[in-house]
Design a protein around this motif. Structure first.
Motif, PDB file in Angstrom:
ATOM      1  N   VAL A 207      -7.159 -13.706 -14.961  1.00 13.12           N
ATOM      2  CA  VAL A 207      -5.778 -14.248 -14.998  1.00 13.12           C
ATOM      3  C   VAL A 207      -5.624 -15.486 -16.158  1.00 13.12           C
ATOM      4  O   VAL A 207      -4.616 -15.758 -16.253  1.00 13.12           O
ATOM      5  N   LEU A 208      -6.794 -15.964 -16.416  1.00 14.74           N
ATOM      6  CA  LEU A 208      -6.775 -16.781 -17.728  1.00 14.74           C
ATOM      7  C   LEU A 208      -7.203 -16.002 -18.746  1.00 14.74           C
ATOM      8  O   LEU A 208      -7.680 -16.913 -19.752  1.00 14.74           O
ATOM      9  N   ALA A 260      -3.462 -23.622 -17.648  1.00 15.38           N
ATOM     10  CA  ALA A 260      -4.347 -23.052 -16.607  1.00 15.38           C
ATOM     11  C   ALA A 260      -3.474 -22.729 -15.284  1.00 15.38           C
ATOM     12  O   ALA A 260      -3.274 -21.437 -14.744  1.00 15.38           O
ATOM     13  N   ASN A 289      -7.204 -25.538 -10.730  1.00 14.46           N
ATOM     14  CA  ASN A 289      -6.591 -24.292 -10.709  1.00 14.46           C
ATOM     15  C   ASN A 289      -6.228 -23.951  -9.488  1.00 14.46           C
ATOM     16  O   ASN A 289      -4.965 -23.373  -9.250  1.00 14.46           O
TER      17      ASN A 289
HETATM   18  N1  LIG Z   1     -13.370  -5.726 -11.747  1.00 13.60           N
HETATM   19  C1  LIG Z   1     -13.894  -6.204 -13.101  1.00 13.60           C
HETATM   20  O1  LIG Z   1     -13.802  -5.104 -13.973  1.00 13.60           O
HETATM   21  C2  LIG Z   1     -13.976  -7.478 -13.466  1.00 13.60           C
HETATM   22  C3  LIG Z   1     -14.359  -7.816 -14.567  1.00 13.60           C
HETATM   23  C4  LIG Z   1     -14.502  -9.378 -14.873  1.00 13.60           C
HETATM   24  C5  LIG Z   1     -14.324 -10.440 -13.786  1.00 13.60           C
HETATM   25  N2  LIG Z   1     -14.109  -9.815 -12.603  1.00 13.60           N
HETATM   26  C6  LIG Z   1     -13.923 -10.800 -11.487  1.00 13.60           C
HETATM   27  O2  LIG Z   1     -12.883 -11.651 -11.702  1.00 13.60           O
HETATM   28  C7  LIG Z   1     -13.329 -12.941 -11.610  1.00 13.60           C
HETATM   29  C8  LIG Z   1     -12.598 -13.711 -12.734  1.00 13.60           C
HETATM   30  O3  LIG Z   1     -12.516 -13.325 -13.972  1.00 13.60           O
HETATM   31  P1  LIG Z   1     -13.089 -14.140 -15.156  1.00 13.60           P
HETATM   32  O4  LIG Z   1     -13.899 -15.073 -14.643  1.00 13.60           O
HETATM   33  O5  LIG Z   1     -13.587 -13.158 -16.319  1.00 13.60           O
HETATM   34  O6  LIG Z   1     -11.869 -14.631 -15.796  1.00 13.60           O
HETATM   35  P2  LIG Z   1     -10.944 -15.722 -16.075  1.00 13.60           P
HETATM   36  O7  LIG Z   1     -10.772 -16.198 -14.366  1.00 13.60           O
HETATM   37  O8  LIG Z   1      -9.692 -15.394 -16.582  1.00 13.60           O
HETATM   38  O9  LIG Z   1     -11.796 -16.981 -16.502  1.00 13.60           O
HETATM   39  C9  LIG Z   1     -12.794 -17.368 -16.192  1.00 13.60           C
HETATM   40  C10 LIG Z   1     -13.337 -18.556 -17.353  1.00 13.60           C
HETATM   41  O10 LIG Z   1     -12.313 -19.464 -17.371  1.00 13.60           O
HETATM   42  C11 LIG Z   1     -12.943 -20.916 -17.121  1.00 13.60           C
HETATM   43  N3  LIG Z   1     -11.963 -21.690 -16.521  1.00 13.60           N
HETATM   44  C12 LIG Z   1     -11.433 -21.295 -15.317  1.00 13.60           C
HETATM   45  N4  LIG Z   1     -10.466 -22.251 -14.946  1.00 13.60           N
HETATM   46  C13 LIG Z   1     -10.447 -23.100 -15.993  1.00 13.60           C
HETATM   47  C14 LIG Z   1      -9.514 -24.460 -16.454  1.00 13.60           C
HETATM   48  N5  LIG Z   1      -9.032 -24.545 -15.459  1.00 13.60           N
HETATM   49  N6  LIG Z   1      -9.780 -25.037 -17.544  1.00 13.60           N
HETATM   50  C15 LIG Z   1     -10.721 -24.625 -18.441  1.00 13.60           C
HETATM   51  N7  LIG Z   1     -11.504 -23.476 -18.127  1.00 13.60           N
HETATM   52  C16 LIG Z   1     -11.337 -22.897 -17.249  1.00 13.60           C
HETATM   53  C17 LIG Z   1     -14.021 -20.519 -16.323  1.00 13.60           C
HETATM   54  O11 LIG Z   1     -15.065 -21.213 -16.529  1.00 13.60           O
HETATM   55  P3  LIG Z   1     -15.320 -22.784 -15.717  1.00 13.60           P
HETATM   56  O12 LIG Z   1     -14.766 -22.909 -14.443  1.00 13.60           O
HETATM   57  O13 LIG Z   1     -16.815 -23.079 -16.101  1.00 13.60           O
HETATM   58  O14 LIG Z   1     -14.541 -23.687 -16.724  1.00 13.60           O
HETATM   59  C18 LIG Z   1     -14.568 -19.052 -16.717  1.00 13.60           C
HETATM   60  O15 LIG Z   1     -15.183 -19.340 -18.187  1.00 13.60           O
HETATM   61  C19 LIG Z   1     -14.889 -12.870 -11.893  1.00 13.60           C
HETATM   62  O16 LIG Z   1     -15.737 -14.014 -11.268  1.00 13.60           O
HETATM   63  C20 LIG Z   1     -15.299 -11.649 -11.239  1.00 13.60           C
HETATM   64  O17 LIG Z   1     -15.759 -11.828 -10.068  1.00 13.60           O
HETATM   65  C21 LIG Z   1     -13.718  -8.260 -12.299  1.00 13.60           C
END
Ligand SMILES: NC(=O)c1ccc[n+]([C@@H]2O[C@H](COP(=O)([O-])OP(=O)(O)OC[C@H]3O[C@@H](n4cnc5c(N)ncnc54)[C@H](OP(=O)(O)O)[C@@H]3O)[C@@H](O)[C@H]2O)c1
Length: 329
Positions: A207-208, A260, A289
Motif C-alpha cells: 500500500v506504500l 504514508a 502508519n
Molecule cells: N502476496 C504477495 O505477493 C505479497 C508480496 C509482497 C508483500 N506481501 C505482504 O504484504 C506486506 C506489505 O508489503 P510490503 O512490505 O512489501 O510493502 P509496503 O507496505 O508498501 O512497504 C513496506 C516498506 O515501506 C517501509 N515503510 C513502512 N512504513 C513506512 C513509513 N511510515 N515511512 C517510511 N518507510 C515506511 C517499510 O520499512 P520500515 O518499516 O523499516 O520503514 C518497508 O521497507 C508484506 O510484509 C507481506 O506480508 C505480499
C-alpha cells in the motif's frame, strides 16, 4: 481498532493487518534485519489491536514464521496468521522455482505448522498460481487440509479473474492478497469487481508501493534490497516517481498527515471489504502508519487524491521482468 469481515464466509479481522515479510527478507536478509526491533514491532501491532499477521513460508526461508512464533510466546493475543507457500529457495536464498502440486501443498503446510507451533493455519494460499498445475488441484489440496482441520480459510495471491473464478468453484475463496495502492491500481480494472461479485475479501499489500509513497526513498538501496532490481525504483523511473510522491506530500500537508498515512488511509477508504497490510518493520514506522486509521477522507478528498494518481502515473513495473510473468496483469 475497527474490524472488517474478510470475505462473506471469512473471519472478522482488524481493519489493517501487519505484513511481516520485510522483517526477514526482500528489504534485506534475515541476517541483516534487526530481530529485536522486528519482535517489538509485532508486539506493538498486537497491542494496538492488529489481529492479522501476514507471512510466507519462503520469507527468510522459514525465518519469518519462526519470528512470528517467537513473538507470540510473549503476548496473550491470538492473531490470525495468513501464510503463503509455493516459492522454492536454495540454501543461498536464490529463488529456484515454484511448486503448488497437491503433495507439495501438504508438505509445505506440515512444515509451516511446525515452525509456527500451531495446530491450524488460519488463511493459506499459494503465493502465485503455478502455471504448470491446474489451479483446481492446488486449491483442492487446501480444501482437503481444511476438511482435516489443518487450515481454516482458503486464500489466493496475485490471481487473475479467471483463476479466481476457477478456484472459487472448488472451494470458497475467503481472501485475495494483491498489490493495491495509489501507485498500483490494476485491481480496479477487473479483479476488484470479480472479488466483490464472489464475496471474496481483498488483503491489499504494497500500500506504500514498497515504501516509495512514504517519501523516504532516496535512491541509495542496498544490492540485497529487492527494490534495487525493481524497475519502479531504478534510474529515470525513480526520478519521475519521486516527483509524483511530491504531489502526495502536498496533499498530505493539507490533511495534516504524512504521505504514508494518506496513502494507507486512501486504501482503507476504498471499501470495507479491503484490509490493507502495513509493511512496517520498525516500531517508529508502525506508529506513524497506525495514525492513518484516524484520517477521515470525504468523497471530494478521495476524488482529488484518486484523480491525482490515475493508473499508469508511476513509471516502471512493480516487479522485475521475470517476476512480472507470475503476477496478475
Ligand atoms: N502476496 C504477495 O505477493 C505479497 C508480496 C509482497 C508483500 N506481501 C505482504 O504484504 C506486506 C506489505 O508489503 P510490503 O512490505 O512489501 O510493502 P509496503 O507496505 O508498501 O512497504 C513496506 C516498506 O515501506 C517501509 N515503510 C513502512 N512504513 C513506512 C513509513 N511510515 N515511512 C517510511 N518507510 C515506511 C517499510 O520499512 P520500515 O518499516 O523499516 O520503514 C518497508 O521497507 C508484506 O510484509 C507481506 O506480508 C505480499
Amino acid at each position: 481498532m475497527h474490524q472488517r469481515k474478510l470475505g462473506i464466509n471469512g473471519p472478522l479481522v482488524s481493519e489493517v493487518g501487519l505484513g511481516c515479510m520485510g522483517m526477514s527478507d526482500f528489504y534485506g536478509t534475515k541476517e541483516t534485519r534487526d530481530r529485536a526491533e522486528s519482535l517489538r514491532t509485532i508486539q506493538m501491532a498486537l497491542e494496538a489491536g492488529i489481529s492479522l499477521l501476514n507471512t510466507g513460508d519462503f520469507y527468510g526461508i522459514g525465518h519469518n514464521e519462526l519470528l512470528i512464533a517467537e513473538a507470540l510466546k510473549t503476548i496473550s493475543a491470538k492473531p490470525l496468521i495468513s501464510v503463503k507457500f509455493g516459492a522454492m529457495r536454495n540454501p543461498s536464498g536464490g529463488f529456484i522455482g515454484y511448486d503448488a502440486r497437491p503433495s507439495a501443498v501438504k508438505n509445505f503446510a506440515a512444515y509451516s505448522l511446525t515452525r509456527l507451533g500451531m495446530e491450524v493455519i488460519d488463511i493459506y494460499q499459494p503465493s502465485r498460481v503455478d502455471p504448470t498445475i491446474p489451479i483446481e488441484e492446488t486449491v483442492g489440496a487446501i480444501s482437503e487440509l481444511i476438511q482435516e482441520g489443518k487450515v481454516r480459510y482458503l486464500g489466493l495471491s496475485e490471481a487473475s479473474p479467471e483463476n479466481i473464478r476457477r478456484a472459487h468453484k472448488v472451494h470458497p475463496v475467503t481472501a485475495l492478497e494483491i498489490e493495491y495502492s495509489l501507485a498500483t491500481r490494476l485491481i480496479e480494472k477487473e479483479i476488484l469487481s470479480t472479488a466483490r461479485e464472489l464475496g471474496i475479501g481483498i488483503v491489499a499489500y504494497g500500500v506504500l508501493s514498497r515504501g516509495l509513497l512514504s517519501g523516504s526513498i532516496n535512491g541509495s538501496l542496498q544490492d540485497e534490497d529487492f527494490r534495487s532490481h525493481s524497475p519502479r525504483f531504478m534510474g529515470k523511473n525513480l526520478e519521475s516517481n519521486l516527483e509524483r510522491v511530491n504531489v502526495l506530500q502536498e496533499l498530505a500537508k493539507e490533511k495534516n498527515c504524512t504521505p504514508a498515512q494518506l496513502a494507507i488511509a486512501w486504501v482503507l477508504h476504498q471499501g470495507n471489504d479491503i484490509v490493507p497490510l502495513i509493511g512496517s518493520t520498525r516500531t517508529s514506522s508502525l506508529k506513524e502508519n497506525l495514525g492513518s486509521l484516524s484520517i477521515k477522507l470525504s468523497p471530494d478528498d478521495l476524488k482529488r487524491i484518486g484523480d491525482s494518481f490515475p493508473d499508469g502515473t508511476f513509471q516502471g513495473e512493480r516487479y522485475p521482468a521475470f517476476q512480472m510473468q507470475t503476477v496478475a496483469k
